[in-house]
Design an enzyme around this catalytic site. Structure first.
Site, PDB file in Angstrom:
ATOM      1  N   HIS A 119       1.608 -17.800 -11.292  1.00  0.00           N
ATOM      2  CA  HIS A 119       1.029 -17.101 -12.447  1.00  0.00           C
ATOM      3  C   HIS A 119       0.919 -18.041 -13.658  1.00  0.00           C
ATOM      4  O   HIS A 119      -0.158 -18.219 -14.236  1.00  0.00           O
ATOM      5  CB  HIS A 119       1.916 -15.888 -12.782  1.00  0.00           C
ATOM      6  CG  HIS A 119       1.449 -15.083 -13.960  1.00  0.00           C
ATOM      7  ND1 HIS A 119       0.837 -13.857 -13.833  1.00  0.00           N
ATOM      8  CD2 HIS A 119       1.506 -15.315 -15.293  1.00  0.00           C
ATOM      9  CE1 HIS A 119       0.532 -13.384 -15.022  1.00  0.00           C
ATOM     10  NE2 HIS A 119       0.933 -14.254 -15.940  1.00  0.00           N
ATOM     11  N   GLU A 120       2.032 -18.649 -14.014  1.00  0.00           N
ATOM     12  CA  GLU A 120       2.022 -19.523 -15.193  1.00  0.00           C
ATOM     13  C   GLU A 120       1.134 -20.742 -14.959  1.00  0.00           C
ATOM     14  O   GLU A 120       0.493 -21.239 -15.877  1.00  0.00           O
ATOM     15  CB  GLU A 120       3.448 -19.952 -15.568  1.00  0.00           C
ATOM     16  CG  GLU A 120       4.358 -18.797 -15.980  1.00  0.00           C
ATOM     17  CD  GLU A 120       3.745 -17.859 -17.020  1.00  0.00           C
ATOM     18  OE1 GLU A 120       2.923 -18.310 -17.842  1.00  0.00           O
ATOM     19  OE2 GLU A 120       4.074 -16.658 -16.988  1.00  0.00           O
ATOM     20  N   HIS A 125      -2.381 -19.791 -15.837  1.00  0.00           N
ATOM     21  CA  HIS A 125      -2.634 -19.961 -17.278  1.00  0.00           C
ATOM     22  C   HIS A 125      -2.801 -21.453 -17.580  1.00  0.00           C
ATOM     23  O   HIS A 125      -3.629 -21.857 -18.385  1.00  0.00           O
ATOM     24  CB  HIS A 125      -1.441 -19.445 -18.090  1.00  0.00           C
ATOM     25  CG  HIS A 125      -1.351 -17.958 -18.200  1.00  0.00           C
ATOM     26  ND1 HIS A 125      -2.389 -17.180 -18.649  1.00  0.00           N
ATOM     27  CD2 HIS A 125      -0.317 -17.095 -17.963  1.00  0.00           C
ATOM     28  CE1 HIS A 125      -2.003 -15.899 -18.665  1.00  0.00           C
ATOM     29  NE2 HIS A 125      -0.751 -15.826 -18.253  1.00  0.00           N
TER      30      HIS A 125
HETATM   31 ZN   LIG Z   1       0.518 -14.082 -17.997  1.00  0.00          ZN
END
Ligand SMILES: [Zn+2]
Length: 674
Positions: free
Chosen positions: A464-465, A468
């Protein structure tokens, strides 16, 4: 004084920075930025896009760099001294940005350009920059007359006090409550750790027995595991009635005051409701669209939720003769049913997820999708020896980004996991200046006998990170304020959430999910089980999320002036999403900090919105192969590289060929089964 923060630097010069450099650097950089802005305002030339908008977006760059270094340290490697500096400079920084927003001379120049916008032949990115800058002033009252401006400032001051008060009341209610247990029988079912913590807490307060509180680490396990139904009821009602006791900590009047002031503020600025005001700068755009979205999902999720509810009620009846399933039974019987159905244990999975393998895995996924290569380097300065640094290159060996990775907990690091940057990407004088991106997590460190092994949840967090991170690394825009993750709130989780999907795919797991001792690939039936258990009671969970979205829109998407009874209004808003019997003693709104204290007002829907986007985007990959370079290139070109340079719906349609459709999420969440 020689201050490394005030000299030009490309990479953050961590080894030279001392704490005492920060404050003077902030003051100097703010001063310089003010001068740059004065020059824009005092320019004798008539305002143009270039001498006003572009100049403004590139003003204060040194200040941005100092701020990102400082606040990143305050999150990942702080100490008392840094915290003290943060308290000193934060008000100065808000004053600085307020001064810009209230600078009428600057606004007049921007407005002159804005009024000519359709004859200026701007690129889409320039048009967006102009629109966003203009609105950052107009949405703060720059177009109002003096009387209305004064009223707007009063409302803002009053709102910030009320929000603070709301939060303080919720906190005080949480801290005030304790459930003292003196009979050991009442602890039945609780995990050992919870019992120990409860005993320690009682001891620290010089009480005999065990103390349970409304803080999550105490409250959640009690609701999940405590066999004593009466005590679960007591605790659940205490949790659900925060700010609802008609005493000095009551939040009912605060809720009404907040929604009325927000409504008045929106009206002053020319918007019918607060939700119209907020959603103007969101992908969803209008309250009607949000409601249509919530209702569409509700229609699809409700049958599944009702089925799951009946299943749970039947199970509770079989097990303990429960006739009417109440809210305080939900977590308890769900946990038991989940154990019975899946019996999934983190410990079984962890050996397949050695940290180094997972990092390597996420890099390989990025290489297969986007041709990126991560080269670990040792010549980049870092703020802690544990931080790893990488140079990122594309297939043609162009430098793409610097990447910092900081994986383990330390006393000076806050909880959680996040992506941030030390420098954003932009293009100036024809030169594309590449970004410096960072991922920070809190994964268990390796020991002398055992490597760092991640839970499956931590694996998805890392992906997830990193998603980003890719949004930041692959940014390719001109203006820094539109670069990377500077996008609308309900669009920013697309790149991160979509990456999580690869964690469930065999082709991706083969790249990294090997047992750290035997090298054996994770058994696919385990992965199937993870998927199924992730969807356990998904209908009920969805309806619950939707209910919060409806409540948020009820408070912010309508004229609230005639609402008198908070509880009655809330009950009405929950009508279409109710599964459990109503509890008259509780009220959600009086402790709904997300929307009354935090920044989620008219934005709660965005949790589900982002899931729809990521499921729909990943379905496109699945249709073409999860490592399809063609689809990945489209995603990079139309989404990842574009930042906030255009309306996200337009960007998404260019990637996908259509607006996002909810079916992919329903399919993935198992809500289409009947
Ligand atoms: Zn997030």
């Amino acid at each position: 004084m020689n201050n490394p923060l005030l000299e030009p630097f490309e990479q953050a010069p961590f080894s030279k920075i001392k704490n005492e450099h920060f404050k003077p650097a902030f003051l100097q950089a703010m001063d310089d930025a003010r001068k740059e802005i004065d020059e824009i305002v005092d320019n004798p030339e008539p305002p143009t896009f270039r001498n006003t908008l572009e100049a403004l977006d590139f003003a204060g760059q040194q200040l941005d760099r100092i701020s990102s270094i400082f606040f990143n340290l305050n999150s990942a490697e702080t100490n008392e001294e840094i915290q003290k500096i943060a308290q000193e400079v934060s008000p100065l920084l808000s004053e600085f940005s307020n001064d810009i927003i209230l600078n009428q001379g600057l606004f007049e120049r921007i407005k002159t350009v804005y009024e000519q916008r359709d004859s200026l032949e701007l690129t889409p990115e320039q048009y967006t920059l102009l629109d966003k800058k203009y609105k950052s002033f107009s949405r703060n009252g720059a177009n109002l007359n003096e009387t209305d401006k004064k009223r707007l400032r009063e409302i803002d001051a009053e709102l910030s006090k009320l929000k603070l008060k709301f939060g303080e009341n919720v906190l005080a209610e949480t801290n005030k409550y304790e459930l003292l247990i003196t009979d050991e029988e009442d602890l039945k079912g609780l995990p050992e750790g919870t019992v120990e913590a409860a005993a320690q807490l009682a001891e620290s307060k010089e009480k005999k027995g065990w103390l349970i509180t409304l803080e999550y680490p105490s409250y959640i396990p009690f609701m999940k595991y405590a066999e004593n139904r009466e005590l679960r009821k007591k605790l659940s009602i205490a949790f659900g009635s925060k700010g609802f006791h008609n005493d000095e900590l009551d939040n009912q009047q605060n809720v009404l005051k907040i929604v009325n002031l927000r409504f008045e503020r929106a009206n002053l600025l020319g918007y019918p409701t607060h939700a119209d005001f907020v959603l103007e700068e969101r992908m969803a755009e209008t309250p009607a669209k949000v409601l249509e979205f919530l209702n569409e999902l509700l229609t699809k999720a409700k049958p599944a939720a009702e089925r799951e509810f009946t299943e749970l009620e039947t199970y509770a009846k079989e097990l303990d003769g429960i006739d009417c399933l109440e809210k305080w039974d939900s977590a308890y019987y769900s946990e038991k049913l989940k154990q019975k159905l899946f019996n999934l244990d983190d410990e079984k999975l962890k050996p397949y997820f050695k940290l180094e393998n997972v990092i390597n895995g996420v890099f390989l996924v990025a290489e297969k999708l986007f041709g990126l290569k991560f080269k670990e380097v040792t010549n980049v300065e870092k703020y802690h020896p544990e931080v790893k640094t990488y140079e990122v290159y594309d297939d043609a060996n162009n430098f793409i980004s610097l990447f910092y990775a900081d994986f383990h907990p330390r006393p000076g690091k806050r909880d959680g996991a996040w992506m941030t940057s030390f420098k954003s990407q932009y293009t100036l004088n024809g030169k594309n200046s590449r970004p410096h991106i960072s991922n920070v997590c809190n994964f268990t460190r390796s020991t002398s006998t055992k490597p760092s092994l991640l839970t499956f949840n931590e694996v998805t967090t890392l992906f997830h990170e990193f998603g980003h991170g890719l949004h930041g690394m692959l940014a390719n825009t001109t203006y820094p304020s539109l670069s990377g993750t500077s996008v609308y709130w309900d669009f920013v989780e697309l790149p991160s959430q979509v990456m999580e999907n690869w964690c469930y795919e065999k082709e991706a797991l083969e790249l990294f999910a090997h047992h750290y001792e035997t090298g054996e690939l994770i058994p696919m039936e385990l992965v199937e089980k993870i998927k199924e258990s992730a969807n356990f009671q998904e209908g009920m969970a969805t309806v619950r999320q939707l209910s919060f979205g409806f409540l948020d829109m009820a408070w912010h998407g309508k004229d609230p002036t005639n609402i008198k009874d908070v509880k009655a209004y809330e009950t009405e808003a929950f009508k279409s999403t109710n599964l459990f019997p109503e509890t008259p003693e509780t009220c959600m709104s009086t402790s709904f900090s997300h929307i009354f204290q935090g920044g989620y007002s008219s934005g709660y829907y965005s949790y589900k919105w982002a899931e729809v986007l990521d499921a729909d985007a990943f379905a496109y990959f699945k249709e073409n192969g999860i490592f399809s370079r063609e689809i990945a290139n489209k995603f990079r070109e139309h989404v990842l590289s574009k930042g906030g340079t255009e309306n996200p719906m337009e960007l998404y349609k260019r990637f996908r060929g259509a607006e996002p459709n909810i079916d992919a999420l329903l399919e993935r969440a198992g809500l289409l089964k009947s």
